[in-house]
Design a protein around this motif. Structure first.
Motif, PDB file in Angstrom:
ATOM      1  N   ASN B  58     -74.314  -6.397  47.384  1.00 26.24           N
ATOM      2  CA  ASN B  58     -73.428  -5.913  48.432  1.00 26.24           C
ATOM      3  C   ASN B  58     -72.044  -6.565  48.428  1.00 26.24           C
ATOM      4  O   ASN B  58     -71.130  -6.082  49.085  1.00 26.24           O
ATOM      5  CB  ASN B  58     -74.090  -6.074  49.802  1.00 26.24           C
ATOM      6  N   LYS B  59     -71.880  -7.647  47.655  1.00 23.00           N
ATOM      7  CA  LYS B  59     -70.531  -8.218  47.506  1.00 23.00           C
ATOM      8  C   LYS B  59     -69.596  -7.180  46.923  1.00 23.00           C
ATOM      9  O   LYS B  59     -68.405  -7.149  47.239  1.00 23.00           O
ATOM     10  CB  LYS B  59     -70.577  -9.460  46.608  1.00 23.00           C
ATOM     11  N   GLY B  60     -70.141  -6.337  46.060  1.00 20.11           N
ATOM     12  CA  GLY B  60     -69.351  -5.203  45.553  1.00 20.11           C
ATOM     13  C   GLY B  60     -69.590  -3.961  46.396  1.00 20.11           C
ATOM     14  O   GLY B  60     -68.676  -3.192  46.671  1.00 20.11           O
ATOM     15  N   GLY B  61     -70.854  -3.790  46.814  1.00 19.96           N
ATOM     16  CA  GLY B  61     -71.234  -2.588  47.558  1.00 19.96           C
ATOM     17  C   GLY B  61     -70.406  -2.364  48.813  1.00 19.96           C
ATOM     18  O   GLY B  61     -70.050  -1.235  49.145  1.00 19.96           O
ATOM     19  N   ARG B  62     -70.058  -3.475  49.459  1.00 17.00           N
ATOM     20  CA  ARG B  62     -69.320  -3.312  50.723  1.00 17.00           C
ATOM     21  C   ARG B  62     -67.932  -2.704  50.525  1.00 17.00           C
ATOM     22  O   ARG B  62     -67.366  -2.132  51.437  1.00 17.00           O
ATOM     23  CB  ARG B  62     -69.256  -4.633  51.497  1.00 17.00           C
ATOM     24  N   PHE B  63     -67.396  -2.804  49.303  1.00 15.37           N
ATOM     25  CA  PHE B  63     -66.113  -2.136  49.058  1.00 15.37           C
ATOM     26  C   PHE B  63     -66.291  -0.617  49.058  1.00 15.37           C
ATOM     27  O   PHE B  63     -65.358   0.125  49.331  1.00 15.37           O
ATOM     28  CB  PHE B  63     -65.512  -2.578  47.712  1.00 15.37           C
ATOM     29  N   ILE B  64     -67.488  -0.186  48.709  1.00 14.69           N
ATOM     30  CA  ILE B  64     -67.773   1.257  48.735  1.00 14.69           C
ATOM     31  C   ILE B  64     -68.056   1.708  50.161  1.00 14.69           C
ATOM     32  O   ILE B  64     -67.465   2.668  50.652  1.00 14.69           O
ATOM     33  CB  ILE B  64     -68.952   1.587  47.793  1.00 14.69           C
TER      34      ILE B  64
END
Lengths: 115, 232
Positions: B58-64
């Protein structure tokens, strides 16, 4: 593109502020959605300014739900304990809402003379 | 492990999986191959296999998922474009359908769970399942449920609605586009609305309206019904 995003983020900010300021249980983005409709209706926002950006966002709405969906894996332990009641309620209630809202509105819309 | 925990990896893999899922869905057009469902399942399996936890993903997912906020604002555009049509074809009857749908949704979820032996906090967590996540979590908090459990059930409800909703509505003979969109948004909020837009702009616009109206109705009605269920 820039103008479109400017409008969207301004309305999102306004919606969030209204939601926080009056501590209403409706989230800022839902308030912002209504503000967007109103702003377009009263020509505060021009459709051609927003359409290129809103089309991209609306057409890809499903994609943005993937990370929260993956998040369900974290809660598996919470669900596991009371698996049957949760799954039964989830499934039955969803079908029931579809049936009641779909059939009722179908009848009411027909009564209005159109569909 | 270093490369895998890079937020960019999560973002790239999400795009890649969704890209494939869309291809599969277009090719077979089978409802269980719904691209959101396929992507979520594929990513969960992938993360479990490789041994990445959700927080890292989610460290990347939250940008989505960040784009959910602006996207909901953008739903106001088709709602404006189709507003007159919705008013003509639905009018005030929409409010009636939403209000009844809201009561039915809350009662059926809470009572089914309660009758099958769910604890009070789980019943409170499942009662507002049909509305958009922030509203549902707010309601749950107010009536003593577990907000993170609600978040999971809300997402699961959205996926269920998006996957079976269109086929089910056709099966029970719902013909009007307004009724179709209204049912999608009422039962399965944003994820259902994304699916409703695939049927047409009118269906999507009505579904967007339903997210707002059902959210408001459910926020008002749930605490009252929850009180009644545990009083009577």
């Amino acid at each position: 593109m820039i103008k479109g995003f400017l409008i969207i983020f301004t309305l999102l900010f306004l919606g969030d502020s209204i939601s926080n300021l009056f501590s209403i249980p409706i989230p800022g983005n839902v308030i912002g959605m209504i503000l967007m409709t109103v702003a377009l209706k009263y020509k505060i926002v021009k459709l051609e300014d927003i359409k290129p950006v809103s089309d991209v966002l609306v057409n890809n709405l499903a994609f943005f739900f993937i990370p929260p969906g993956v998040g369900v894996m974290v809660y598996y332990n919470l669900i596991k304990n009371e698996f049957i009641p949760i799954v039964a309620a989830w499934f039955l209630s969803t079908l029931l809402v579809f049936t009641v809202v779909g059939k009722l509105q179908d009848k009411l819309s027909r009564k209005n003379g159109n569909n | 492990m270093g490369i895998i925990s890079d937020p960019i990896f999560s973002i790239a893999i999400t795009f890649f999986v969704y890209f494939l899922a869309q291809k599969i869905y277009r090719r077979y057009n089978f409802m269980l191959f719904n691209p959101i469902l396929l992507s979520i399942v594929a990513i969960i399996v992938l993360l479990k296999t490789v041994g990445i936890d959700f927080q890292t993903y989610n460290k990347g997912g939250r940008f989505i998922s960040f784009f959910l906020g602006p996207s909901v604002i953008a739903l106001g555009v088709p709602l404006y474009v189709r507003f007159e049509e919705i008013r003509k074809k639905g009018g005030l009857s929409i409010i009636v359908s939403i209000a009844i749908g809201s009561v039915v949704g809350i009662l059926s979820a809470a009572l089914t769970a309660k009758l099958l032996g769910a604890s009070k906090s789980v019943v409170a967590s499942i009662a507002p399942k049909s509305v958009t996540t922030p509203i549902a979590m707010g309601i749950t908090e107010k009536i003593g449920g577990i907000p993170s459990l609600t978040a999971a059930i809300v997402v699961a409800t959205g996926i269920l609605g998006a996957v079976i909703g269109p086929a089910f509505l056709r099966f029970i003979g719902v013909k009007s586009k307004v009724a179709f969109g209204l049912a999608m948004g009422s039962a399965s909020h944003g994820i259902g609305t994304a699916r409703a837009f695939q049927e047409g702009e009118l269906e999507g616009a009505v579904s967007s309206l339903a997210i707002g109206l059902n959210g408001i109705a459910t926020a008002i009605i749930t605490p009252l019904l929850f009180y009644l269920i545990y009083k009577l």
